[in-house]
Enzyme design. Sequence first.
Site: not given
Lengths: 257, 412
Positions: B89, B111, B379
């Site tokens: 991210k 968010e 991830s």
Amino acid sequence: MKTIDQVFATNKKIGLMTHVVAGYPDLAATADLIRLMADSGVDLVEIQIPFSDPLADGPTIMRASQHALDNGITTNDCFRLAEDMANKVDIPLLFMTYGNIPFAMGMERFMRRSAGAGIQGLIIPDLPFDEETDDHLTLAHKAGLKVIQVTSPSTNKKRLEKVCSIAEGFIYSTLKVGITGAGTDIDDQGIAFLNRIRSLTDLPIAAGFGISSPEHVEKLMGKTDMAVIGSHVINLYEKKGPQGVARFLEQCRHVGS
Amino acid sequence: MTTKAIEQRFGPYGGRYVPEMLIPALDELTEAYAGLRNDPGFQQELSDLFTTYSGRPTPLTYAANLTRRLGGCKIYLKMEGLNHTGAHKITNALGQGLVARKMGKTRLIAETGAGQHGVATATVAAKLGMACTVFMGQVDIQRQYPNVYAMRLLGAEVVPVTFGTRTLKDAVNAALKHWIEHLDDTHYLIGSALGPAPYPAMVRDFQSVIGREVKTQIMEAEGRLPDSLVACVGGGSNSIGLFAPFVDEPSVRCFGTEAGGTGPKPGENAARFGENPQIGIVQGYKSYFLQNDDGQVQETHSISAGLDYAGIGPELAQLHDEGRIHFSSVLDSEVLEAFKILCREEGIIPALESAHAVARAMQLAPGLPKDHIMVINISGRGDKDIFITAKHLDETRWVEFLKSEVQDIENH
């Protein structure tokens, strides 16, 4: 039943458009509220078909929509409500909803059924005129519905010209850049924007977002053809019941008569 | 990066289904990003941040023990969890954070579901000297509290979202509404490759560094491209990031793994391509959404807060229709099993999201030839999920520990 064009052809100083969420607090109460609005001199009512993910709604309308959905309200219920009301009130009714509702039903079917239920126009804020939408504008016209274009003070000149060129019935403009219900001031930016729209089209203009007093309506007189009152009616209904709504609408109507 | 125009649509999907008042902000962002994506100075600045701050390139690790255990193909793990803040991210957050700063914005909003994107955004805001507000569903706040704590430490305001399902989709709604009200100084840093254009293309571009690195690394390790790629798919940022550089390589098969939750019934999972895929227009874009016949978005479930999203990125939707990505789902129980196996076999504690990809790989690998090369995208790392995994895998000792912690706090 009067048509949208007939409503705007009257010589009122300013008209009133109100908003209800179908199924809030329940379908019978929504029906009573629409009748009460018509009896109180409201000129147009937009019936919101609740949606689970409404992008432009503020907390009040969102809460009402969620309540209606939790109660199991369906699009079919909204058609039945519209049909019932179209037989009982003399003022035009519009559907307000979000794109996924007609898309899920199929645009053509949704348009046909809306028109069949006595609905005269649609307000769908997340279907911009230039987005691929299974041709909702053409299908609406075919069904005899007017698609009301929504603008806001952030709309740039080029888009505003385009919106005005395709608009029909009237143009619905927000008085501020924001979501429904929040804030109560009608500022110069909002008024200036109404003037910009006025310079581009002869269509009537309805203005809303944040209107919550007869003084607000008075302030808009001469600057717009219609004031739109949404969240405030729901708040009033919750606090003071149908009589409170009726009293408020009477006061607003006196401003315009 | 690419010189192609920023895609507004991916086949029939994508678009900008937003209220008119958001269009100017999307225009402004599109224009700014169109200039920056081909600006060598911007790319260099981002690349420097990747290497000196985020920890890129992340390693591609040969999973010898997992390979041996499954007895099929050769398995590599792309270690995105070794990024700063513990997941891929941060890559997108750094990219968009830089874009926002170049646009003159002073605030970032985001968010978050699992909290990883919120932590990444809060981190980038701190690094770039910007204010930060993160919207998070009340349910997710409960189950991902370590990340909430981290965001607050990093200086971000965490706003609980208490309407709707109180999970990621409602956090998206809350963030969009807030953005509408604060367009002048605020950039909405969307964390996945979805939402209205230009977000899907922009996020894909930033995350594509994952696949580009894999290409280079596997060529060094094996001298050829992989045969298959496996990634988990919530909104789809890690998967499109891994897959995008390989989409034009027909020999490489791409496997997307959705959250099968506890079963196939509505509300039990988040598998958009499950029994009855439905196209819809929600939260600004057209794609597949879990919804009922009326078009109301359905509640979802996954053991992983990062995968319980009702929609999927529009480019992934297109690649699904074209048969370029093969989607399937795995159950929560299979995810926990895969989680345990990766811990024990490879010494890697994966995020529960990533454990979905591992679970899918465990189904695929045994049937594949030994010279087949598979890359699984890990991830994120699993420390954020400790309150979920401990409850399932070590309940008694975990409860005793929590009780003693509470006792300790109360005693002082």
